[in-house]
Enzyme design. Structure first.
Site, short mmCIF file in Angstrom:
data_model
loop_
_atom_site.label_atom_id
_atom_site.label_comp_id
_atom_site.label_asym_id
_atom_site.label_seq_id
_atom_site.Cartn_x
_atom_site.Cartn_y
_atom_site.Cartn_z
N CYS A 178 0.85 -1.18 0.00
CA CYS A 178 0.00 0.00 0.00
C CYS A 178 0.90 1.24 0.00
CB CYS A 178 -0.94 0.10 1.20
SG CYS A 178 -1.98 -1.35 1.41
N ARG B 28 3.01 0.22 -5.48
CA ARG B 28 2.89 -0.50 -4.21
C ARG B 28 1.59 -1.27 -4.09
NH1 ARG B 28 6.71 2.11 -0.69
NH2 ARG B 28 5.82 1.02 1.07
N TRP C 8 -2.97 -2.47 -1.60
CA TRP C 8 -2.73 -3.87 -1.97
C TRP C 8 -3.40 -4.67 -0.88
CZ3 TRP C 8 -0.22 -8.25 0.06
CH2 TRP C 8 -0.07 -9.31 -0.86
N ASN D 260 -0.47 1.59 5.94
CA ASN D 260 0.31 0.62 5.18
C ASN D 260 0.90 -0.35 6.18
OD1 ASN D 260 2.10 -0.76 3.52
ND2 ASN D 260 3.69 0.82 3.71
N GLY D 261 0.64 -1.65 5.99
CA GLY D 261 1.17 -2.66 6.91
C GLY D 261 0.07 -3.60 7.33
N GLU E 63 13.66 -18.25 -13.09
CA GLU E 63 13.24 -16.87 -13.36
C GLU E 63 12.33 -16.81 -14.59
OE1 GLU E 63 13.09 -14.13 -11.99
OE2 GLU E 63 13.15 -12.55 -13.50
N LYS F 11 8.68 -15.26 -14.36
CA LYS F 11 8.27 -14.13 -15.22
C LYS F 11 7.03 -14.49 -16.02
CE LYS F 11 10.01 -11.40 -14.10
NZ LYS F 11 11.03 -10.91 -13.22
N GLU G 128 3.84 -14.75 -13.74
CA GLU G 128 3.34 -13.54 -13.09
C GLU G 128 2.71 -12.56 -14.06
OE1 GLU G 128 6.13 -10.93 -11.04
OE2 GLU G 128 7.73 -11.55 -12.38
N HIS H 297 13.07 -37.13 -12.33
CA HIS H 297 12.66 -37.54 -10.98
C HIS H 297 11.22 -37.15 -10.69
CE1 HIS H 297 16.70 -38.85 -10.11
NE2 HIS H 297 17.14 -37.72 -10.61
N LYS I 161 4.61 -3.91 -6.54
CA LYS I 161 6.06 -3.82 -6.77
C LYS I 161 6.86 -3.92 -5.49
CE LYS I 161 9.52 -2.96 -9.52
NZ LYS I 161 9.91 -4.12 -10.31
C1 F6R Z 1 9.21 -10.62 -9.85
C2 F6R Z 1 9.49 -9.59 -8.88
C3 F6R Z 1 9.46 -9.97 -7.45
C4 F6R Z 1 10.53 -9.20 -6.66
C5 F6R Z 1 10.41 -9.49 -5.16
C6 F6R Z 1 11.49 -8.81 -4.35
O1 F6R Z 1 9.32 -10.14 -11.15
O2 F6R Z 1 9.72 -8.46 -9.22
O3 F6R Z 1 9.59 -11.33 -7.25
O4 F6R Z 1 11.79 -9.57 -7.13
O5 F6R Z 1 9.14 -9.06 -4.72
O6 F6R Z 1 11.41 -7.43 -4.46
P1 F6R Z 1 12.64 -6.53 -4.07
O7 F6R Z 1 13.71 -6.80 -5.07
O8 F6R Z 1 12.13 -5.13 -4.15
O9 F6R Z 1 13.06 -6.92 -2.69
#
Ligand code: F6R
Length: 608
Positions: free
Chosen positions: A2, A27, A74, A98-99, A480, A484, A487, A503, A603
């Site tokens: 948030c 956020r 969020w 926020n929290g 990764e 990607k 998500e 396995h 984010k």
């Molecule tokens: C995936 C992604 C997330 C962040 C994760 C950590 O594309 O962006 O998995 O990598 O939330 O975020 P930070 O790097 O800000 O600690």
């Protein structure tokens, strides 16, 4: 998560609150809302979904007032409806949070006994209800906040607006970031400097337990114990970080294309071109030569950068590395070695689980270092050594340029460590330096494969599941790639160590599942190709990510091939990352997904 904002101003605030929330939408974007005082009365507008819904509502039904608070959500507790949107308010007080208030249930029981009943499903509403009860009992707004905050457990950044108090906001911080901005006859509050960058570049960060009484002329900051404290006022450069999409359809695509420059800047900061070696710019708070072990903690994509780093540090510096995701590490109570380095990787520098892991390691005598993008973040501020990414703000929720600059930073550091520990001789260092120097050009060349990758993405977009395989340092790149893809396109994907396929997961293989095999030619690629053969023998649909040599030797086994430039195996994971990013991006874009703001994500993850 948030994002929260507050303005104690002398000019109308509604539009400015919305503009500041636009900077904070990374956020969370489940709902948004603002509250202002109009002739002393609390007025609110709230809307579910993205900020644009709130902005449209305000166009039809504007809000007056020169003092106000705002929130972009969020959702943690309660569905993302208008009812659950912040600010939460009673006739006496409105609050943005926020929290997570962990003890909200027991507080609600106490409040119910006094006849105060909630209207929403959120944990946050309890804060407004408690402050109201204290004020009903005769406490001043400031005393009511103090009494309320002292009862809260969990993490919070809070900003309160009070009925009849045209000149005062009260803010409190515990566990979630909150900044105070200093304007000209106005004062601001926000989750980060970026939110305030539209108004000011003079910012103070509240510390744990701090609370502040903010009027248009000043901020009086007090510690948890109630004594007045002075916190440093920083000059930020956040205003230069306001970014546009330019000609790109999405921020994610723009950020993918920024990688040659972003990576080049990292390499440039480490490479001593004359001496053909690598060095850190600022003195370190530890000596790589003395370290017994390195403990890495991070979340999501940043964690996967750390997994690649483990391969590099163990191989090139013979430094044993433990790595875990922050959410597991923080509760595992792992024993930590004396003379250990604890390294934290985070784009935002605010990720709650990573920060908790850092604090555990700091309390257990580790050297604390971090690899962060946001240099003013809590993780950076609590680290003794900071390796900044400086890749500019990453707006797309799916991390791209932060990932490759994290990888490049870790690659450079592994060579610095290898030299310091006497593992790498000068010839080997020079070989690795040369590999790093070729990286920006190789990434630029990898981007030239975009059209072919977009074509392959079209066929992947028809699948409902996908597998990614890799070996050695390319295994985390497979993880990764799967992360990607799922998500942003919502296609279910799994990453596997290529040798693990037999396995279990090979049972999934049939002609409907694309299997993306990451195997540029290196000492292990033949092994990975054997695993690819096992998939082919079972009718699997293979997309091979390789280099010209690998394509010539093994391309025939695959249905489709992504050919990347040939590079030193040391830096191959970074080049391969470009391919999996483009594959995920074009799959999602082809499906018409909301690439920059995928559903349910945010984010910056400041809750655990
Ligand atoms: C995936 C992604 C997330 C962040 C994760 C950590 O594309 O962006 O998995 O990598 O939330 O975020 P930070 O790097 O800000 O600690």
């Amino acid at each position: 998560m948030c994002g929260i904002v507050g303005i104690a101003g002398c000019k109308p605030v509604a539009d400015r609150l919305v503009s500041a929330l636009a900077q904070l939408e990374y956020r969370g974007y489940d709902s948004a809302g603002i509250a202002t005082l109009d002739h002393g009365e609390i007025q609110r507008r709230r809307a579910p979904g993205k900020l644009v819904n709130l902005a449209n509502k305000l166009t039809l039904d504007p809000l007056a007032g020169t003092i106000g608070i705002g929130h972009t959500r969020w959702a943690t507790h309660g569905a993302p409806t208008e009812l659950n949107a912040h600010p939460h308010a009673t006739p006496r007080v409105a609050v943005v949070h926020n929290g997570i208030i962990e003890n909200y249930r027991s507080l609600l029981v106490e409040l119910a006994a006094d006849g105060y009943l909630p209207l929403t499903q959120t944990d946050s509403e309890v804060v407004a209800m408690m402050a109201t009860r204290w004020m009903d009992l005769g406490l001043s707004p400031v005393a009511a906040v103090q009494a309320t905050v002292s009862k809260l457990q969990g993490a919070f950044a809070l900003v309160f607006l009070f009925h009849g108090e045209e000149q005062m906001l009260v803010a409190a911080r515990q566990g979630s970031p909150l900044a105070v901005g200093y304007g000209d006859g106005e004062m601001f509050l926000g989750s980060d400097a970026l939110a305030l960058s539209l108004f000011t570049d003079k910012v103070t960060y509240l510390e744990e337990g701090d609370w502040a009484v903010v009027t248009p002329g000043q901020a009086a900051i007090r510690s948890r114990e109630g004594s007045n404290v002075n916190r440093v006022v920083h000059q930020t450069n956040a205003s230069s970080n306001i970014v546009e999409k330019g000609p790109y359809r999405h921020f994610m695509l723009k950020e993918i294309h920024e990688q040659p420059d972003a990576v080049s800047r990292v390499v440039g900061r480490f490479v001593d071109r004359g001496a053909r070696t690598l060095a850190v710019q600022d003195p370190l708070s530890f000596d790589f030569a003395d370290l017994t072990r390195m403990t890495v903690s991070a979340c999501g994509t940043a964690y996967l950068a750390g997994v690649v780093g483990k391969y590099w540090f163990e191989r090139y510096a013979r430094l044993p590395v433990d790595i875990d995701v922050g959410s597991e590490f923080r509760y595992r109570q792992p024993p930590l070695a004396p003379e250990g380095l604890a390294l934290f990787i985070s784009q935002s520098g605010e990720t709650a689980d990573t920060l908790a892991a850092l604090r555990y390691c700091a309390a257990n005598g580790q050297h604390i270092a971090s690899v962060v993008n946001v240099e003013e973040s809590t993780i950076a501020r609590e680290s003794k050594s900071v390796f900044p990414l400086r890749c500019g703000p990453e707006i797309g929720v799916a991390s791209t340029k932060a990932f490759t600059t994290q990888l490049t930073t870790l690659a450079c550091l592994s060579v610095v460590a290898g030299r310091a520990r006497g593992v790498l001789d000068s010839d080997k260092v020079e070989e690795l330096v040369t590999a790093l120097e070729t990286l920006p050009g190789a990434i630029a060349n990898a981007l030239l494969a975009e059209d072919e990758i977009a074509e392959i993405a079209r066929s992947i977009s028809k699948a409902s599941d996908a597998l990614f395989l890799g070996r050695g340092p390319l295994y985390p790149i497979a993880l990764e790639g799967a992360l990607k893809l799922k998500e942003i396109s919502y296609i279910h994907a799994e990453g596997y160590a290529a040798g693990e396929l037999k396995h279990g997961p090979i049972a999934l293989v049939d002609e409907t599942i694309p299997v993306i095999v990451i195997a540029p030619s290196d000492e292990l690629s033949e092994k990975t190709v054997s695993n690819m053969q096992e998939v082919a023998a079972r009718g699997g649909r293979i997309v091979l990510v390789t280099d010209p040599k690998g394509a010539e030797m093994h391309g025939g086994i695959a249905q489709q091939c992504i050919v990347l430039p040939e590079v030193h195996p040391f830096v191959a994971p970074i080049v391969a990352a470009i391919a999996v990013q483009l594959l995920a991006y074009h799959t999602a874009a082809h499906l018409g997904a909301d690439v920059d703001q995928p559903r349910n994500l945010a984010k910056s993850v400041t809750v655990e």
